[in-house]
Design an enzyme around this catalytic site. Structure first.
Site, PDB file in Angstrom:
ATOM      1  N   GLY A  55       6.857  -5.423   2.812  1.00 26.07           N
ATOM      2  CA  GLY A  55       5.862  -4.814   3.688  1.00 26.07           C
ATOM      3  C   GLY A  55       5.751  -5.392   5.082  1.00 26.07           C
ATOM      4  O   GLY A  55       5.336  -4.701   6.009  1.00 26.07           O
ATOM      5  N   ASP A 114       1.878  -8.502   5.015  1.00 26.12           N
ATOM      6  CA  ASP A 114       1.415  -7.253   5.607  1.00 26.12           C
ATOM      7  C   ASP A 114      -0.093  -7.097   5.428  1.00 26.12           C
ATOM      8  O   ASP A 114      -0.814  -6.811   6.365  1.00 26.12           O
ATOM      9  CB  ASP A 114       2.175  -6.051   5.024  1.00 26.12           C
ATOM     10  CG  ASP A 114       2.203  -6.044   3.494  1.00 26.12           C
ATOM     11  OD1 ASP A 114       1.597  -6.941   2.864  1.00 26.12           O
ATOM     12  OD2 ASP A 114       2.834  -5.143   2.927  1.00 26.12           O
ATOM     13  N   ASP A 117      -5.198  -8.277   0.174  1.00 25.83           N
ATOM     14  CA  ASP A 117      -6.022  -7.374  -0.635  1.00 25.83           C
ATOM     15  C   ASP A 117      -6.738  -8.207  -1.706  1.00 25.83           C
ATOM     16  O   ASP A 117      -7.804  -8.764  -1.449  1.00 25.83           O
ATOM     17  CB  ASP A 117      -5.105  -6.296  -1.213  1.00 25.83           C
ATOM     18  CG  ASP A 117      -5.840  -5.238  -1.998  1.00 25.83           C
ATOM     19  OD1 ASP A 117      -7.065  -5.128  -1.826  1.00 25.83           O
ATOM     20  OD2 ASP A 117      -5.218  -4.520  -2.783  1.00 25.83           O
ATOM     21  N   LYS A 145      -8.191  -6.594   4.118  1.00 23.14           N
ATOM     22  CA  LYS A 145      -9.096  -5.562   3.601  1.00 23.14           C
ATOM     23  C   LYS A 145     -10.517  -6.080   3.505  1.00 23.14           C
ATOM     24  O   LYS A 145     -10.751  -7.253   3.231  1.00 23.14           O
ATOM     25  CB  LYS A 145      -8.634  -5.090   2.223  1.00 23.14           C
ATOM     26  CG  LYS A 145      -7.542  -4.049   2.330  1.00 23.14           C
ATOM     27  CD  LYS A 145      -7.385  -3.267   1.057  1.00 23.14           C
ATOM     28  CE  LYS A 145      -6.066  -2.527   1.116  1.00 23.14           C
ATOM     29  NZ  LYS A 145      -5.709  -1.920  -0.166  1.00 23.14           N
ATOM     30  N   PHE A 166      -6.556   2.399   0.493  1.00 26.23           N
ATOM     31  CA  PHE A 166      -5.105   2.217   0.430  1.00 26.23           C
ATOM     32  C   PHE A 166      -4.498   2.768   1.717  1.00 26.23           C
ATOM     33  O   PHE A 166      -4.752   3.902   2.097  1.00 26.23           O
ATOM     34  CB  PHE A 166      -4.527   2.929  -0.800  1.00 26.23           C
ATOM     35  CG  PHE A 166      -3.145   2.445  -1.125  1.00 26.23           C
ATOM     36  CD1 PHE A 166      -2.956   1.239  -1.779  1.00 26.23           C
ATOM     37  CD2 PHE A 166      -2.032   3.178  -0.739  1.00 26.23           C
ATOM     38  CE1 PHE A 166      -1.675   0.772  -2.054  1.00 26.23           C
ATOM     39  CE2 PHE A 166      -0.748   2.719  -1.014  1.00 26.23           C
ATOM     40  CZ  PHE A 166      -0.573   1.518  -1.671  1.00 26.23           C
ATOM     41  N   VAL A 167      -3.719   1.947   2.394  1.00 23.50           N
ATOM     42  CA  VAL A 167      -3.158   2.345   3.698  1.00 23.50           C
ATOM     43  C   VAL A 167      -1.635   2.245   3.665  1.00 23.50           C
ATOM     44  O   VAL A 167      -1.070   1.477   2.885  1.00 23.50           O
ATOM     45  CB  VAL A 167      -3.712   1.459   4.847  1.00 23.50           C
ATOM     46  CG1 VAL A 167      -5.222   1.577   4.927  1.00 23.50           C
ATOM     47  CG2 VAL A 167      -3.313  -0.001   4.674  1.00 23.50           C
ATOM     48  N   ASP A 173       3.950   0.677   2.272  1.00 22.68           N
ATOM     49  CA  ASP A 173       4.438   1.849   1.538  1.00 22.68           C
ATOM     50  C   ASP A 173       3.472   2.349   0.478  1.00 22.68           C
ATOM     51  O   ASP A 173       2.576   1.626   0.024  1.00 22.68           O
ATOM     52  CB  ASP A 173       5.741   1.494   0.824  1.00 22.68           C
ATOM     53  CG  ASP A 173       5.490   0.627  -0.414  1.00 22.68           C
ATOM     54  OD1 ASP A 173       4.904  -0.456  -0.262  1.00 22.68           O
ATOM     55  OD2 ASP A 173       5.855   1.054  -1.523  1.00 22.68           O
ATOM     56  N   ARG A 179       6.937   3.859   5.018  1.00 16.73           N
ATOM     57  CA  ARG A 179       7.049   2.613   5.787  1.00 16.73           C
ATOM     58  C   ARG A 179       7.409   2.866   7.245  1.00 16.73           C
ATOM     59  O   ARG A 179       7.122   2.061   8.117  1.00 16.73           O
ATOM     60  CB  ARG A 179       8.131   1.697   5.187  1.00 16.73           C
ATOM     61  CG  ARG A 179       7.815   1.166   3.802  1.00 16.73           C
ATOM     62  CD  ARG A 179       8.770   0.031   3.461  1.00 16.73           C
ATOM     63  NE  ARG A 179       8.822  -0.262   2.033  1.00 16.73           N
ATOM     64  CZ  ARG A 179       7.990  -1.089   1.400  1.00 16.73           C
ATOM     65  NH1 ARG A 179       7.036  -1.689   2.071  1.00 16.73           N
ATOM     66  NH2 ARG A 179       8.106  -1.314   0.109  1.00 16.73           N
TER      67      ARG A 179
HETATM   68  P1  IMP Z   1      -2.730  -8.730  -3.056  1.00 16.32           P
HETATM   69  O1  IMP Z   1      -1.811  -9.631  -3.842  1.00 16.32           O
HETATM   70  O2  IMP Z   1      -3.622  -7.920  -3.942  1.00 16.32           O
HETATM   71  O3  IMP Z   1      -3.464  -9.408  -1.926  1.00 16.32           O
HETATM   72  O4  IMP Z   1      -1.824  -7.607  -2.434  1.00 16.32           O
HETATM   73  C1  IMP Z   1      -1.015  -7.845  -1.405  1.00 16.32           C
HETATM   74  C2  IMP Z   1       0.205  -6.965  -1.463  1.00 16.32           C
HETATM   75  O5  IMP Z   1      -0.029  -5.700  -2.080  1.00 16.32           O
HETATM   76  C3  IMP Z   1       0.598  -6.659  -0.051  1.00 16.32           C
HETATM   77  O6  IMP Z   1       1.579  -7.577   0.369  1.00 16.32           O
HETATM   78  C4  IMP Z   1       1.119  -5.254  -0.111  1.00 16.32           C
HETATM   79  O7  IMP Z   1       2.502  -5.270  -0.340  1.00 16.32           O
HETATM   80  C5  IMP Z   1       0.433  -4.628  -1.292  1.00 16.32           C
HETATM   81  N1  IMP Z   1      -0.738  -3.832  -0.844  1.00 16.32           N
HETATM   82  C6  IMP Z   1      -2.036  -4.166  -0.956  1.00 16.32           C
HETATM   83  N2  IMP Z   1      -2.833  -3.229  -0.439  1.00 16.32           N
HETATM   84  C7  IMP Z   1      -1.996  -2.262   0.022  1.00 16.32           C
HETATM   85  C8  IMP Z   1      -2.246  -1.009   0.687  1.00 16.32           C
HETATM   86  O8  IMP Z   1      -3.365  -0.590   0.983  1.00 16.32           O
HETATM   87  N3  IMP Z   1      -1.127  -0.294   0.999  1.00 16.32           N
HETATM   88  C9  IMP Z   1       0.137  -0.703   0.723  1.00 16.32           C
HETATM   89  N4  IMP Z   1       0.391  -1.865   0.100  1.00 16.32           N
HETATM   90  C10 IMP Z   1      -0.666  -2.634  -0.257  1.00 16.32           C
HETATM   91 MG    MG Z   2       3.890  -6.894   0.137  1.00 17.12          MG
END
Ligand code: IMP
Ligand code: MG
Length: 195
Positions: A55, A114, A117, A145, A166-167, A173, A179
């Site tokens: 990402g 990227d 979350d 987020k 979700f973006v 992606d 992307r």
């Molecule tokens: P986390 O481990 O939940 O913080 O998620 C982080 C990873 O999930 C990011 O590096 C993204 O690849 C993916 N991700 C989280 N939210 C989104 C979103 O809204 N759109 C696309 N990919 C996301």
């Molecule tokens: Mg990622």
């Protein structure tokens, strides 16, 4: 593809301006750090970037064009949203796509993701990098987020605060697609299989 877009959150001009400002801040901080450790002069300025694949590839590509110092890039591949998932399924390291050096001793490392979350991905990446003992470790995300889990991790550089939706676009992606959109957008609900 454009017909799937519900709303543009950050357009290409806003992204370009913000990326350039972040690069200036990263450069200034590294310069200060080098000065404080008594290693002044341009030759002392060196940084190791560790973008998390896939990402953050576009963000990283734009960011490095505004970073004037010597730098190396090593990739870290972590996946947490397999296929059409829009909720994190837990972070997993993909060893075949990761090319970190055995040790990060002597290096100023900047970890780039990227989007922050649930924080699972960054937590895993930070632990892994710390275990290789960098001289310093800073963290940078394109988007954070607006949810409590994302605020529980201290991040040094955040390009944009994002709503908890979700973006996609600018490297991000859904099911591997979108992307290449130059903007950061939300998608129409129909795109998620009628959800
Ligand atoms: P986390 O481990 O939940 O913080 O998620 C982080 C990873 O999930 C990011 O590096 C993204 O690849 C993916 N991700 C989280 N939210 C989104 C979103 O809204 N759109 C696309 N990919 C996301
Ligand atoms: Mg990622």
């Amino acid at each position: 593809m454009q017909q799937d877009v519900a709303k543009v959150l950050f357009d290409r001009h806003a992204i370009a301006r913000r990326v350039e400002a972040l690069a200036r801040q990263i450069t200034a901080d590294l310069t200060d750090e080098a000065r404080q450790s008594g290693r002044g002069g341009d030759a002392a300025l060196e940084i190791t970037l560790v973008p998390i694949l896939s990402g953050s590839f576009m963000f990283t590509a734009d960011l490095i064009r505004h970073l004037p110092m010597r730098l190396q890039i090593h990739m870290l591949a972590i996946s947490s949203y397999p296929g059409t998932a829009t909720q994190s399924r837990g972070a997993r390291l993909q060893r075949d796509l990761t090319n970190l050096p055995e040790t990060l001793a002597g290096r100023h490392v900047l970890l780039i993701d990227d989007i922050l979350d649930s924080g699972g991905t960054l937590r895993m990446a930070i632990d892994l990098l710390q275990s290789r003992q960098p001289t310093s470790l800073r963290t940078c995300v394109l988007l954070r987020k607006d949810r409590p889990e994302a605020r529980s991790i201290a991040i040094d550089y955040v390009a944009f605060e994002s709503p908890d939706a979700f973006v996609v676009g600018y490297g991000l992606d859904y099911d591997g697609y979108y992307r290449n959109l130059p903007e950061i957008v939300t998608l129409r609900p129909e795109v998620y299989g009628g959800a």
